[in-house]
Write a protein that holds these residues in place. Structure first.
Motif, mmCIF file in Angstrom:
data_model
loop_
_atom_site.group_PDB
_atom_site.id
_atom_site.type_symbol
_atom_site.label_atom_id
_atom_site.label_comp_id
_atom_site.label_asym_id
_atom_site.label_seq_id
_atom_site.Cartn_x
_atom_site.Cartn_y
_atom_site.Cartn_z
ATOM 1 N N SER A 179 0.876 -1.532 -0.065
ATOM 2 C CA SER A 179 0.418 -0.220 -0.066
ATOM 3 C C SER A 179 0.904 1.418 -0.177
ATOM 4 O O SER A 179 1.753 1.069 0.261
ATOM 5 C CB SER A 179 -0.819 -0.119 1.606
ATOM 6 N N TYR A 341 -4.320 -1.701 10.839
ATOM 7 C CA TYR A 341 -2.873 -1.981 9.482
ATOM 8 C C TYR A 341 -2.434 -3.476 10.159
ATOM 9 O O TYR A 341 -2.480 -4.052 9.308
ATOM 10 C CB TYR A 341 -2.238 -1.096 10.427
ATOM 11 N N SER A 344 -5.335 -5.719 9.064
ATOM 12 C CA SER A 344 -5.107 -6.006 6.946
ATOM 13 C C SER A 344 -4.149 -6.570 6.782
ATOM 14 O O SER A 344 -3.988 -7.561 5.379
ATOM 15 C CB SER A 344 -5.485 -4.147 6.739
ATOM 16 N N TYR A 345 -2.598 -5.747 7.023
ATOM 17 C CA TYR A 345 -1.611 -6.208 6.743
ATOM 18 C C TYR A 345 -1.100 -7.650 6.528
ATOM 19 O O TYR A 345 -1.182 -9.036 5.603
ATOM 20 C CB TYR A 345 -0.486 -5.489 7.290
ATOM 21 N N LYS A 361 -5.940 -7.171 1.285
ATOM 22 C CA LYS A 361 -4.923 -5.662 2.069
ATOM 23 C C LYS A 361 -6.374 -4.080 1.401
ATOM 24 O O LYS A 361 -6.376 -3.763 2.471
ATOM 25 C CB LYS A 361 -3.893 -4.676 1.647
ATOM 26 N N SER A 365 -8.499 -3.024 4.428
ATOM 27 C CA SER A 365 -8.338 -1.331 4.662
ATOM 28 C C SER A 365 -9.272 -0.540 5.125
ATOM 29 O O SER A 365 -10.132 -0.250 5.520
ATOM 30 C CB SER A 365 -7.161 -1.154 4.332
ATOM 31 N N PHE A 369 -10.859 0.244 8.859
ATOM 32 C CA PHE A 369 -10.148 1.478 9.176
ATOM 33 C C PHE A 369 -10.910 2.517 10.491
ATOM 34 O O PHE A 369 -11.472 3.125 10.570
ATOM 35 C CB PHE A 369 -9.614 1.965 8.463
#
Length: 452
Positions: A179, A341, A344-345, A361, A365, A369
């Motif tokens: 990202s 973070y 999702s990562y 991802k 995200s 978020f």
């Protein structure tokens, strides 16, 4: 919205797409650059044909940057569950059935092709990935005939009066999986289907093959196309080593996109010419590159640091002091954004198909978020006033962006300190790395000299 009226403009889709496009263009990617947009027909009937290297993100690149609410085609297996299919239809996605779905399933494509005619007639724009499936390499693969069949069948059903255009779309990701990378969306000159009418009436198969070949040639001019398979990884990474060499050779004003694409394309042409004329020389440079890359990773450095020979010591000290003073702000942003973070990562990184990692991802995200931002704000409201809660709510995403730039600056500063310290040392691996780098740069400068 269902499949029956998927070609209609809807407010719900507009609102959702506005949010998704903002996240795609401003948050997930650091920069999205639209190049040659004058090639997009402002009125008329259009099929967009982007290259397919990065799973869902290839279609999103086009959909998130067009206002016409285009419909795009996707593999049918994601439509298996009725609830999911309903969501996909709302997002203006139509299924395409493949042989692996069964020969009986292939018959369903007839209804889908009929529906694409409605989409094109309503001037929504149809997005078709002409390679059929994705592959995470900077190379155009043979095109499938689906886009051509749709184009000719649509014109045939409308007495060849639509003047349908096919717009090739090249995509260039600075990094497929990470990202906050850069994405170039490069629109090519439209291909008029009318040029193939006469041939299609006489020999449909020949017309399909000819339009496929023509589209393929146009797409290759809009992307980085590395034909050579033996040295693919070598050539791909040389784009970063030799970008400043090519900037000088071509007289480019900068090495940012779209200049970077021009530099990469010119370098790949020179490299592939050199393979043909002196294969052994390329093999020797490849072996030298492997040693360079190994040592580069040993010291955790980048090619840009080698090119710049590290920052000036005074500038490094100043940057280090700024990082130290802003550490509390970084910690605040990190703590308040660490959960979405990391989730999702990690979940995205566990996807088996590397080409799908960026897509997962992005989707995670997009959902996580905002969810955690609202959840954390509600928790804060239990203890504080609405004013404090509102300020906290706004501070979370802003501090998250700040934390990203802080850690990015920290890594660059650390690399520059490493370079400066190692340059003063007598480390043989470091000296060997610099020698190989300088030799490769001299070799890259020599490419094409024999033609001058």
């Amino acid at each position: 919205m269902g499949i029956n009226n998927i070609e209609k403009w809807t407010l719900g889709h507009y609102l959702l797409n506005s949010w998704v496009s903002f996240w795609h263009n401003r948050i997930f990617y650091r920069k999205v650059i639209l190049h040659q947009t004058h090639h997009i027909p402002r009125q008329g009937h259009v099929i967009f044909t982007p290259i397919h290297q990065n799973a869902l993100m290839d279609a999103m690149a086009v959909v998130c940057n067009l206002k016409s609410q285009p419909v795009f085609l996707a593999r049918s297996d994601i439509f298996r569950k009725k609830a999911v299919a309903g969501i996909l239809y709302f997002l203006k996605i139509l299924p395409v059935y493949r042989i692996r779905d069964g020969f009986d399933a292939l018959k369903k494509n007839d209804a889908i092709f009929v529906k694409t005619i409605d989409v094109i007639k309503n001037k929504r724009g149809l997005v078709v990935l002409p390679e059929g499936n994705h592959d995470g390499h900077r190379r155009l693969r043979p095109l499938k005939k689906g886009f051509a069949r749709i184009a000719f069948q649509t014109e045939e059903a409308n007495h060849y009066e639509l003047d349908l255009k096919i717009v090739p779309v090249g995509l260039d990701y600075s990094d497929y999986q990470t990202s906050r990378s850069t994405l170039l969306i490069n629109f090519g000159e439209p291909l008029p289907v009318s040029s193939y009418y006469d041939l299609y009436r006489e020999a449909p198969v020949k017309a399909i093959n000819e339009i496929k070949d023509d589209l393929s040639q146009r797409l290759k001019t809009l992307m980085v196309h590395i034909e050579n398979e033996e040295f693919y990884s070598f050539f791909d990474e040389l784009r970063e080593i030799g970008k400043y060499v090519m900037q000088e050779k071509l007289g480019l004003g900068s090495i940012q996109q779209p200049h970077k694409l021009a530099a990469d394309q010119a370098l790949i042409r020179l490299l592939e010419e050199r393979v043909e004329s002196d294969h052994q020389e390329v093999k020797e440079q490849h072996d030298r590159f492997l040693v360079l890359r190994k040592n580069l990773r040993r010291f955790n450095l980048s090619y840009d640091v080698l090119h710049n020979e590290g920052s000036h010591p005074v500038l490094l000290i100043l940057k280090s002091l700024i990082l130290l003073l802003t550490t509390p702000l970084f910690l605040y942003g990190m703590v308040n954004n660490i959960l979405p973070y990391r989730i999702s990562y990690r979940m995205g990184s566990r996807v088996k198909d590397p080409a799908f990692r960026s897509s997962f991802k992005f989707l995670l995200s997009l959902l996580l978020f905002p969810f955690f931002n609202v959840l954390q704000a509600l928790i804060v409201k239990i203890f504080f006033s609405w004013t404090v809660t509102g300020l906290y709510f706004l501070s979370v995403p802003l501090s998250g962006v700040m934390a990203y730039y802080w850690i990015r600056s920290f890594r660059k500063t650390r690399m520059n300190w490493t370079y400066k310290i190692q340059k003063r040392s007598s480390n043989r691996h470091f000296k060997n790395m610099l020698d190989h780098y300088e030799t490769l740069i001299r070799w890259l400068r020599s490419l094409g000299a024999e033609n001058n």
